[in-house]
Design a protein around this motif. Structure first.
Motif, PDB file in Angstrom:
ATOM      1  N   ALA A  21      48.963  38.742  34.726  1.00  0.00           N
ATOM      2  CA  ALA A  21      48.776  37.537  33.923  1.00  0.00           C
ATOM      3  C   ALA A  21      47.819  37.843  32.790  1.00  0.00           C
ATOM      4  CB  ALA A  21      48.214  36.419  34.801  1.00  0.00           C
ATOM      5  N   ARG A  22      48.042  37.206  31.653  1.00  0.00           N
ATOM      6  CA  ARG A  22      47.222  37.574  30.508  1.00  0.00           C
ATOM      7  C   ARG A  22      45.773  37.171  30.717  1.00  0.00           C
ATOM      8  NH1 ARG A  22      45.156  34.126  26.782  1.00  0.00           N
ATOM      9  NH2 ARG A  22      46.049  32.038  26.632  1.00  0.00           N
ATOM     10  N   ILE A  23      44.899  37.901  30.072  1.00  0.00           N
ATOM     11  CA  ILE A  23      43.467  37.632  30.172  1.00  0.00           C
ATOM     12  C   ILE A  23      43.127  36.413  29.322  1.00  0.00           C
ATOM     13  CG2 ILE A  23      41.175  38.528  29.647  1.00  0.00           C
ATOM     14  CD1 ILE A  23      42.258  41.323  30.182  1.00  0.00           C
ATOM     15  N   PRO A  24      42.410  35.436  29.852  1.00  0.00           N
ATOM     16  CA  PRO A  24      41.982  34.292  29.039  1.00  0.00           C
ATOM     17  C   PRO A  24      41.107  34.753  27.878  1.00  0.00           C
ATOM     18  CG  PRO A  24      41.629  33.863  31.372  1.00  0.00           C
ATOM     19  CD  PRO A  24      41.973  35.315  31.245  1.00  0.00           C
ATOM     20  N   LEU A  25      40.984  33.891  26.877  1.00  0.00           N
ATOM     21  CA  LEU A  25      40.217  34.237  25.686  1.00  0.00           C
ATOM     22  C   LEU A  25      39.323  33.066  25.291  1.00  0.00           C
ATOM     23  CD1 LEU A  25      39.593  36.195  23.401  1.00  0.00           C
ATOM     24  CD2 LEU A  25      41.563  35.287  22.151  1.00  0.00           C
ATOM     25  N   ILE A  26      38.021  33.308  25.320  1.00  0.00           N
ATOM     26  CA  ILE A  26      37.030  32.351  24.809  1.00  0.00           C
ATOM     27  C   ILE A  26      36.505  32.906  23.496  1.00  0.00           C
ATOM     28  CG2 ILE A  26      34.800  31.246  25.210  1.00  0.00           C
ATOM     29  CD1 ILE A  26      35.363  31.459  28.220  1.00  0.00           C
ATOM     30  N   ASP A  27      36.702  32.163  22.428  1.00  0.00           N
ATOM     31  CA  ASP A  27      36.188  32.558  21.114  1.00  0.00           C
ATOM     32  C   ASP A  27      34.803  31.947  20.966  1.00  0.00           C
ATOM     33  OD1 ASP A  27      35.580  32.993  18.431  1.00  0.00           O
ATOM     34  OD2 ASP A  27      37.644  32.689  17.770  1.00  0.00           O
ATOM     35  N   ALA A  28      33.777  32.785  21.017  1.00  0.00           N
ATOM     36  CA  ALA A  28      32.391  32.297  21.058  1.00  0.00           C
ATOM     37  C   ALA A  28      31.786  32.061  19.687  1.00  0.00           C
ATOM     38  CB  ALA A  28      31.521  33.280  21.842  1.00  0.00           C
ATOM     39  N   SER A  29      32.573  32.214  18.615  1.00  0.00           N
ATOM     40  CA  SER A  29      31.997  32.021  17.278  1.00  0.00           C
ATOM     41  C   SER A  29      33.057  31.500  16.318  1.00  0.00           C
ATOM     42  CB  SER A  29      31.405  33.329  16.747  1.00  0.00           C
ATOM     43  OG  SER A  29      30.777  33.131  15.492  1.00  0.00           O
TER      44      SER A  29
ATOM     45  N   PRO B   8      39.128  48.119  21.742  1.00  0.00           N
ATOM     46  CA  PRO B   8      39.428  49.549  21.865  1.00  0.00           C
ATOM     47  C   PRO B   8      40.236  49.848  23.122  1.00  0.00           C
ATOM     48  CG  PRO B   8      37.137  49.240  21.219  1.00  0.00           C
ATOM     49  CD  PRO B   8      37.678  47.872  21.573  1.00  0.00           C
ATOM     50  N   ALA B   9      41.155  50.778  22.996  1.00  0.00           N
ATOM     51  CA  ALA B   9      41.988  51.160  24.140  1.00  0.00           C
ATOM     52  C   ALA B   9      41.167  51.759  25.272  1.00  0.00           C
ATOM     53  CB  ALA B   9      43.064  52.146  23.680  1.00  0.00           C
ATOM     54  N   ALA B  10      39.985  52.319  24.950  1.00  0.00           N
ATOM     55  CA  ALA B  10      39.149  52.969  25.968  1.00  0.00           C
ATOM     56  C   ALA B  10      38.410  51.971  26.853  1.00  0.00           C
ATOM     57  CB  ALA B  10      38.150  53.911  25.299  1.00  0.00           C
ATOM     58  N   TYR B  11      38.401  50.690  26.496  1.00  0.00           N
ATOM     59  CA  TYR B  11      37.742  49.709  27.357  1.00  0.00           C
ATOM     60  C   TYR B  11      38.506  49.587  28.671  1.00  0.00           C
ATOM     61  CZ  TYR B  11      34.734  47.781  23.632  1.00  0.00           C
ATOM     62  OH  TYR B  11      33.796  47.606  22.656  1.00  0.00           O
ATOM     63  N   SER B  12      37.780  49.503  29.776  1.00  0.00           N
ATOM     64  CA  SER B  12      38.405  49.270  31.067  1.00  0.00           C
ATOM     65  C   SER B  12      38.852  47.813  31.147  1.00  0.00           C
ATOM     66  CB  SER B  12      37.413  49.568  32.189  1.00  0.00           C
ATOM     67  OG  SER B  12      36.357  48.601  32.186  1.00  0.00           O
ATOM     68  N   LEU B  13      39.695  47.511  32.133  1.00  0.00           N
ATOM     69  CA  LEU B  13      40.125  46.134  32.339  1.00  0.00           C
ATOM     70  C   LEU B  13      38.925  45.236  32.601  1.00  0.00           C
ATOM     71  CD1 LEU B  13      42.224  43.925  32.781  1.00  0.00           C
ATOM     72  CD2 LEU B  13      42.444  44.700  35.160  1.00  0.00           C
ATOM     73  N   GLU B  14      37.964  45.721  33.383  1.00  0.00           N
ATOM     74  CA  GLU B  14      36.772  44.921  33.658  1.00  0.00           C
ATOM     75  C   GLU B  14      35.995  44.641  32.381  1.00  0.00           C
ATOM     76  OE1 GLU B  14      32.832  44.929  36.578  1.00  0.00           O
ATOM     77  OE2 GLU B  14      33.935  46.791  36.244  1.00  0.00           O
ATOM     78  N   GLN B  15      35.854  45.632  31.497  1.00  0.00           N
ATOM     79  CA  GLN B  15      35.147  45.421  30.240  1.00  0.00           C
ATOM     80  C   GLN B  15      35.892  44.431  29.350  1.00  0.00           C
ATOM     81  OE1 GLN B  15      34.840  49.587  29.043  1.00  0.00           O
ATOM     82  NE2 GLN B  15      32.625  49.551  29.408  1.00  0.00           N
ATOM     83  N   ARG B  16      37.210  44.528  29.304  1.00  0.00           N
ATOM     84  CA  ARG B  16      37.979  43.600  28.490  1.00  0.00           C
ATOM     85  C   ARG B  16      37.816  42.170  28.991  1.00  0.00           C
ATOM     86  NH1 ARG B  16      41.921  47.845  28.770  1.00  0.00           N
ATOM     87  NH2 ARG B  16      43.289  46.657  30.183  1.00  0.00           N
ATOM     88  N   GLU B  17      37.843  42.012  30.317  1.00  0.00           N
ATOM     89  CA  GLU B  17      37.672  40.670  30.862  1.00  0.00           C
ATOM     90  C   GLU B  17      36.290  40.110  30.563  1.00  0.00           C
ATOM     91  OE1 GLU B  17      38.650  40.583  35.002  1.00  0.00           O
ATOM     92  OE2 GLU B  17      40.777  40.262  34.575  1.00  0.00           O
ATOM     93  N   LYS B  18      35.276  40.956  30.674  1.00  0.00           N
ATOM     94  CA  LYS B  18      33.919  40.480  30.380  1.00  0.00           C
ATOM     95  C   LYS B  18      33.804  40.004  28.940  1.00  0.00           C
ATOM     96  CE  LYS B  18      31.330  43.221  33.793  1.00  0.00           C
ATOM     97  NZ  LYS B  18      30.330  44.301  33.974  1.00  0.00           N
ATOM     98  N   ILE B  19      34.325  40.789  28.009  1.00  0.00           N
ATOM     99  CA  ILE B  19      34.218  40.418  26.597  1.00  0.00           C
ATOM    100  C   ILE B  19      35.099  39.217  26.271  1.00  0.00           C
ATOM    101  CG2 ILE B  19      34.788  41.194  24.256  1.00  0.00           C
ATOM    102  CD1 ILE B  19      33.750  43.922  24.997  1.00  0.00           C
ATOM    103  N   CYS B  20      36.301  39.196  26.817  1.00  0.00           N
ATOM    104  CA  CYS B  20      37.244  38.132  26.484  1.00  0.00           C
ATOM    105  C   CYS B  20      36.830  36.775  27.050  1.00  0.00           C
ATOM    106  CB  CYS B  20      38.638  38.485  26.981  1.00  0.00           C
ATOM    107  SG  CYS B  20      39.449  39.815  26.068  1.00  0.00           S
TER     108      CYS B  20
END
Length: 374
Positions: free
Chosen positions: A15-23, A339-351
């Motif tokens: 399932a796609r990762i949710p996205l919160i736009d913080a700015s 970046p493609a080098a981000y892990s899934l966990e890193q992408r989820e944290k940022i997103c």
């Protein structure tokens, strides 16, 4: 929808990762609207700079195409257009709004009046919007030079269910660790709200963007200005702000996460032999970062799409501090990519994970559950 730099969706394979736009920046469509409908005398007839009264302008224009209102109102001022761009076109699930005011005015009372007008506009037109209000979160703007006025604005809006933070300008007469600002930090803690520091537009009083004076071009300004977030942060650490206000959370809302690691390494290195000079801040400087420090990362921040991007994000715990922010409707908002080098966990944290934790956004309630990556 956020994508990784190979062009695939961030949640490919699940399932796609949710996205919160913080700015997301919002504006009045016209100064006439601000003056006639939200400012009151003795301030509505006063002079103040337009949003565009800044030292440097992007050579190709400040804003992305298609972001003006239907009658050429200011970009980021029409709720329906912004909602369509964010929620339909860009796949944003929840947007954190930053009203853009006028920075530090020579008259602090005028500054607070302008901030109050933007707060009222944001709450009544955006956060309470009958269709899109549930997907917006708000930043209450205050003027650090006017502590009394700031406390009034915080008291007025702190209990609104969609107000999630207090906003102040990066451009300041003094570093934010200084004691004159401590009542503001105490009020933020009491209200349970983080404080977002953002580069302001339409500046009244503004120091040079570098400690050694003005830069020559917009490109230099853009490269150097975010370093001022780190000057504020390091001063707050050295002055013992986070020791005194253990629950205070600061959001550096327009970049600089990519520069945190070398700066805090130097502060640890030079500060370690001299901790006796700051007995009010007895920990190592880097120990004050977790739980207190957050950054909003846009398309121009970080080392880019390189093999070590994920490793660099991990240094100093930046992956627990960094949130995605588009800076909509500015020219550089681009398409949200990681970046493609981000892990899934890193992408989820940022997103979404870091922003959801900081702002109290319940993903299971505020974002449809079928969108959440397992």
């Amino acid at each position: 929808m956020i994508e990784i730099n190979d062009g695939t969706p961030a949640g490919e394979g699940s399932a796609r990762i949710p996205l919160i736009d913080a700015s997301v920046h919002i504006f009045f469509g016209r100064n006439k609207d601000l003056r006639e409908n939200f400012l009151r005398e003795p301030f509505s007839s006063r002079g103040f700079p337009d949003y565009e009264m800044d030292w440097y302008g992007a050579p190709g224009g400040e804003y992305a195409k298609g972001t003006k209102g239907p009658n050429k109102e200011y970009p980021g001022s029409d709720v329906d257009i912004v909602a369509r761009h964010l929620f339909a076109d860009r796949g944003v699930d929840v947007a954190v709004l930053h009203p853009m005011t006028r920075g530090i005015m020579p008259d602090r009372h005028l500054g607070t009046a302008l901030a109050a007008a933007h707060n009222e506009m944001m709450v009544t037109r955006w956060l309470d919007h009958p269709e899109f209000g549930e997907r917006f979160r708000g930043t209450i703007r205050v003027v650090p030079d006017d502590i009394a006025g700031s406390l009034r604005e915080i008291a007025k809006y702190k209990d609104h269910p969609r107000v999630v933070q207090i906003g102040i300008p990066l451009q300041s007469r003094e570093l934010y660790g200084k004691p004159q600002f401590w009542p503001l930090w105490e009020a933020a803690v009491d209200a349970g709200l983080p404080v977002a520091v953002h580069i302001e537009m339409g500046n009244g009083i503004m120091q040079s963007p570098t400690p050694s004076g003005a830069t020559r071009t917009y490109e230099q300004y853009l490269g150097f200005m975010s370093m001022n977030y780190l000057y504020h942060l390091m001063n707050m650490v050295a002055e013992g702000v986070f020791e005194k206000f253990d629950a205070l959370k600061m959001v550096w809302a327009d970049g600089a996460a990519d520069m945190l690691t070398p700066f805090i390494w130097r502060m640890d290195c030079f500060g370690r032999p001299h901790l006796e000079q700051t007995p009010w801040a007895p920990k190592m400087p880097s120990d004050y970062l977790p739980g207190h420090t957050y950054f909003i990362q846009g398309s121009l921040d970080g080392p880019g799409d390189v093999d070590f991007a994920g490793e660099w994000l991990d240094f100093t715990g930046k992956d627990d501090m960094t949130m995605f922010g588009s800076s909509y409707p500015l020219w550089d908002m681009g398409e949200p990519t990681l970046p493609a080098a981000y892990s899934l966990e890193q992408r989820e944290k940022i997103c979404w994970r870091n922003a959801a934790g900081l702002y109290g956004i319940d993903v299971s309630r505020d974002i449809p559950t079928d969108l959440v990556a397992q």
